[in-house]
Design an enzyme around this catalytic site. Structure first.
Site, PDB file in Angstrom:
ATOM      1  CB  SER A 283      -0.905   0.010   1.230  1.00 18.58           C
ATOM      2  OG  SER A 283      -0.147   0.221   2.410  1.00 18.58           O
ATOM      3  CG  ASP A 284       1.602   5.736  -1.407  1.00 14.67           C
ATOM      4  OD1 ASP A 284       2.523   5.909  -0.581  1.00 14.67           O
ATOM      5  OD2 ASP A 284       1.523   6.381  -2.465  1.00 14.67           O
ATOM      6  CD1 TRP A 285       1.764   7.716   5.531  1.00  9.28           C
ATOM      7  CD2 TRP A 285       3.919   7.182   5.313  1.00  9.28           C
ATOM      8  NE1 TRP A 285       2.383   8.042   6.706  1.00  9.28           N
ATOM      9  CE2 TRP A 285       3.718   7.724   6.606  1.00  9.28           C
ATOM     10  CE3 TRP A 285       5.202   6.786   4.965  1.00  9.28           C
ATOM     11  CZ2 TRP A 285       4.748   7.875   7.527  1.00  9.28           C
ATOM     12  CZ3 TRP A 285       6.232   6.930   5.876  1.00  9.28           C
ATOM     13  CH2 TRP A 285       6.001   7.475   7.140  1.00  9.28           C
TER      14      TRP A 285
END
Length: 749
Positions: A283-285
């Site tokens: 996932s992204d942040w």
């Protein structure tokens, strides 16, 4: 029915199966990771899905962090920038955790680690795969010396909107150019052997559609048809996966109502089944828990369920998996088999990185930070990325004896020159244009005029004007500070910020040649000042060696070699703008266009021009995609198309003669575009299919040859069938998207 269509797409569209390196069919690899998986508890399995971070300024490693590693509760780290901490944490993981599974250490290494190359949009302007490959190879070599074995690059988001801050990281607006560059970036980061300790795992991001955010506002909604997704936004990811990209990152945005991180169709059906991706998805942040604010998830537990069902393997920084996955498995909402798949995907990449055999950093590998060879390549990249947009009366290159007034906020701004996403670049190593002037014998005087790009004070105008009065030529170095582009840094107005335009206007009143050099993370609207300048150079944010590159270009030691990877708008009001648009039922043309100043007072109400345009900005960009001048001129002639009609199993060959009609050696980038005149869905007015760099001596001619087949003419239609279709095709060979010699052929079944 949808799955049947997807299977059809696998057979006719994607070729990842043939090209992905080190596929999971490797029996030794699969046997190893499956045996390891069989020994793991459910807690350890969940631990592998956790990507945890520290501040790169951390002075002491928290004991609770070490204990989590000791228990096998963490699979990877980001931003651990003390090599002693890297080895300490790795030692705990390998020697004290239940199954001795090594950690992966990651970092945003976007366009260089210590030696900073031009921003990715700048490197896209080089149209040069070797620039892309070499830049990422050097970045990997330097970063791996700090214990980093995984980068969150390349970014492959097609971007058609210069307002978007992250266009600076983008490969531009064209899927073909983005694809060839994306492949090269992955090859540079990973090399031929990912287990080489000087290589790092690539991460193709952001999957998918992130660059199409409404209004160019970061994180915003994306609505997109399936054909558009597959014809424009997906191809760069296909190319990166064909090159063997080890990982993929989900995007922040929702697409057609479903956030990408929880999008089962995209992550399972497209990425896993169609593209046969066998690395892991991160996932992204915090993009997992942001599904709550999207209105897609009720709470953190629901976040974990949606992410797991979608097929998201590793969670960056947030803790929904850590806190809820075990409970979801117990409740039967997520199966342990699904978790096993996540863990196998992660272990597979750790195996390919060679971490099970060589988990610790190689202290003998210093990275050769800022090595002469690295700086040489960075300078070369900056030269190849710089685009000459205007050069009236051949004012450039400047004569050595000319008295030059160097003015502007970015002429000596070492930090800003590096650009966005340069966590580890050091401004102390940046060589600015003024640094080079100081070491030269050029006749110059430097006055900033403005302290920084957003400066609204005019107190420096007087000294700048005074210096300009004493000069033969004014060299204005302006643009945007690095912080004005990148993530979350979108702009509604893309003019030069602050009072730069006002200073340029005052300088232009001196009636002296004014050369504008722009350093920025996006195309800048120059409509208000275009006529005040004799020449314009777009340098982007050129990186560590931008100063020497620009000096050599300005004085003609080297030529600006860049070509625009995006259409350059006249104004933000034209955005999104892209060359490969549709024709519409009323395409604009010069013959019918009526501008706002051409309308009579009290005009009768009518549909002026009856076509698709803006009254005040027309229908063309300021500078088209593929555009860029050189210090010479080129003539294109004798276009030939080998056949009037080709079948689906035949090639068509196009030849054109290119002549350097100037008085110095120079380079042009010869570009081939096609148009499918009539399709089962409407087709773009032009699409880039090939390009070639051509170097010619003064007066020299060369015949350039391109070959294309029906495979190059395929597209995905409204029924999700990917195929070329019988019919007429136009072709152009020229210097940019709005020029070229035209030919045609017919594709027959």
């Amino acid at each position: 029915m949808k799955k049947i269509i997807c299977l059809l797409l696998v057979t006719v569209f994607f070729t990842c199966k043939e090209n992905n390196i080190q596929k999971s069919q490797n029996s030794k690899e699969e046997q190893f990771i499956n045996e390891l998986l069989s020994k793991m508890t459910i807690e350890e399995k969940i631990g592998q899905t956790n990507l945890r971070g520290t501040s790169s300024r951390t002075k002491i490693l928290p004991e609770e962090l070490k204990e989590a590693v000791r228990k096998g509760e963490i699979g990877a780290f980001l931003n651990v920038m003390n090599i002693d901490y890297v080895d300490e944490l790795q030692k705990i993981a390998v020697e004290e955790s239940p199954n001795g599974i090594p950690l992966i250490f990651s970092r945003d290494v976007i366009h260089g680690f210590k030696t900073i190359f031009p921003i990715p949009l700048g490197m896209a302007a080089s149209w040069d795969v070797e620039v892309a490959r070499t830049s990422s190879e050097i970045a990997a070599y330097e970063a791996s010396a700090a214990g980093i074995r995984w980068t969150f690059a390349p970014m492959l988001d097609i971007s058609r909107d210069s307002r978007w801050g992250r266009i600076a990281e983008s490969p531009g607006e064209d899927p073909y150019l983005a694809s060839v560059l994306g492949k090269a970036y992955v090859e540079g980061f990973q090399g031929e052997d990912l287990s080489d300790s000087t290589k790092i795992a690539a991460c193709a991001k952001h999957f998918i559609g992130y660059g199409a955010a409404i209004g160019g506002r970061d994180y915003n909604t994306v609505n997109m048809s399936e054909p558009l997704l597959r014809n424009v936004y997906l191809p760069p990811f296909v190319a990166a996966l064909n090159a063997g990209s080890a990982t993929v990152m989900t995007s922040f945005n929702e697409i057609n109502g479903i956030p990408a991180t929880g999008n089962e169709y995209l992550l399972k059906e497209v990425l896993r089944e169609e593209l046969e991706f066998d690395g892991f998805v991160v996932s992204d942040w915090n993009s997992t828990i942001e599904m709550i604010k999207h209105g897609f998830a009720r709470n953190y537990k629901h976040v974990a369920e949606l992410s797991a069902v979608a097929g998201m393997d590793m969670e960056m920084t947030s803790t929904s998996y850590e806190n809820h996955l075990k409970e979801l498995i117990k409740e039967g909402k997520v199966s342990e088999a699904q978790l096993d798949d996540f863990v196998l995907n992660i272990l597979r990449i750790k195996y390919r990185l060679g971490l099970f055999k060589r988990p610790y950093t190689n202290r003998a590998h210093t990275g050769n930070f800022y090595a002469e060879s690295h700086l040489k390549e960075a300078k070369k990249a900056a030269v190849k990325s710089t685009v000459l947009l205007k050069n009236e009366n051949s004012i450039l290159p400047l004569k050595k004896e000319a008295k030059v007034a160097v003015i502007g906020p970015l002429a000596d701004a070492p930090h800003e020159q590096l650009g966005t996403w340069t966590f580890d670049g050091e401004k102390e190593h940046t060589v600015t244009l003024i640094d080079v002037f100081k070491e030269s014998n050029a006749n110059y005087r430097f006055e900033k005029g403005l302290t920084h790009s957003r400066d609204k004070s005019k107190k420096g105008f007087a000294s700048a004007i005074k210096a300009a009065k004493q000069a033969d030529v004014i060299l204005f170095i302006g643009g945007e500070e690095a912080i004005l582009s990148g993530e979350a840094h979108s702009r509604a107005n893309i003019n030069l910020p602050g009072v730069q335009e006002e200073l340029i206007n005052e300088l232009s009143k001196l009636n002296k040649p004014l050369v504008l050099v722009i350093m920025a993370g996006r195309p800048i609207s120059v409509s208000n000042i275009l006529e005040k300048t004799e020449a314009i150079l777009m340098a982007w944010h050129p990186g560590t060696m931008g100063g020497p590159a620009l000096y050599n270009i300005i004085y003609g030691v080297e030529e600006p070699e860049g070509r625009l990877p995006v259409s350059w708008p006249k104004t933000a009001g034209q955005l999104p703008y892209f060359y490969n648009h549709k024709n519409t039922g009323r395409p604009a043309n010069d013959h019918q266009f009526v501008g706002i100043d051409d309308i009579p007072i009290h005009a009768w109400q009518s549909s002026l021009g009856n076509d698709s345009h803006y009254l005040d900005a027309g229908f063309t960009p300021q500078f088209p995609f593929g555009y860029g001048l050189s210090y010479s001129n080129f003539k294109y002639e004798k276009l030939s198309v080998s056949k009037d009609t080709i079948s689906f199993n035949e090639d068509v060959t196009l030849k054109v003669t290119v002549t350097n009609t100037g008085d110095r050696p120079s380079k042009d980038i010869v570009q081939l575009y096609t148009q499918d005149v009539v399709g089962s869905i409407t087709r773009p007015v032009k699409e880039l299919k090939r390009f070639e760099h051509v170097y010619l001596d003064a007066g020299e001619s060369k015949e350039v040859t391109f070959t294309i087949s029906s495979n190059d003419l395929k597209f995905v239609n409204h029924k999700l069938i990917n195929a070329a279709e019988e019919g007429d095709f136009n072709v152009w060979v020229g210097q940019h998207a709005l020029s070229g010699l035209k030919g045609s052929f017919y594709l027959k079944e």
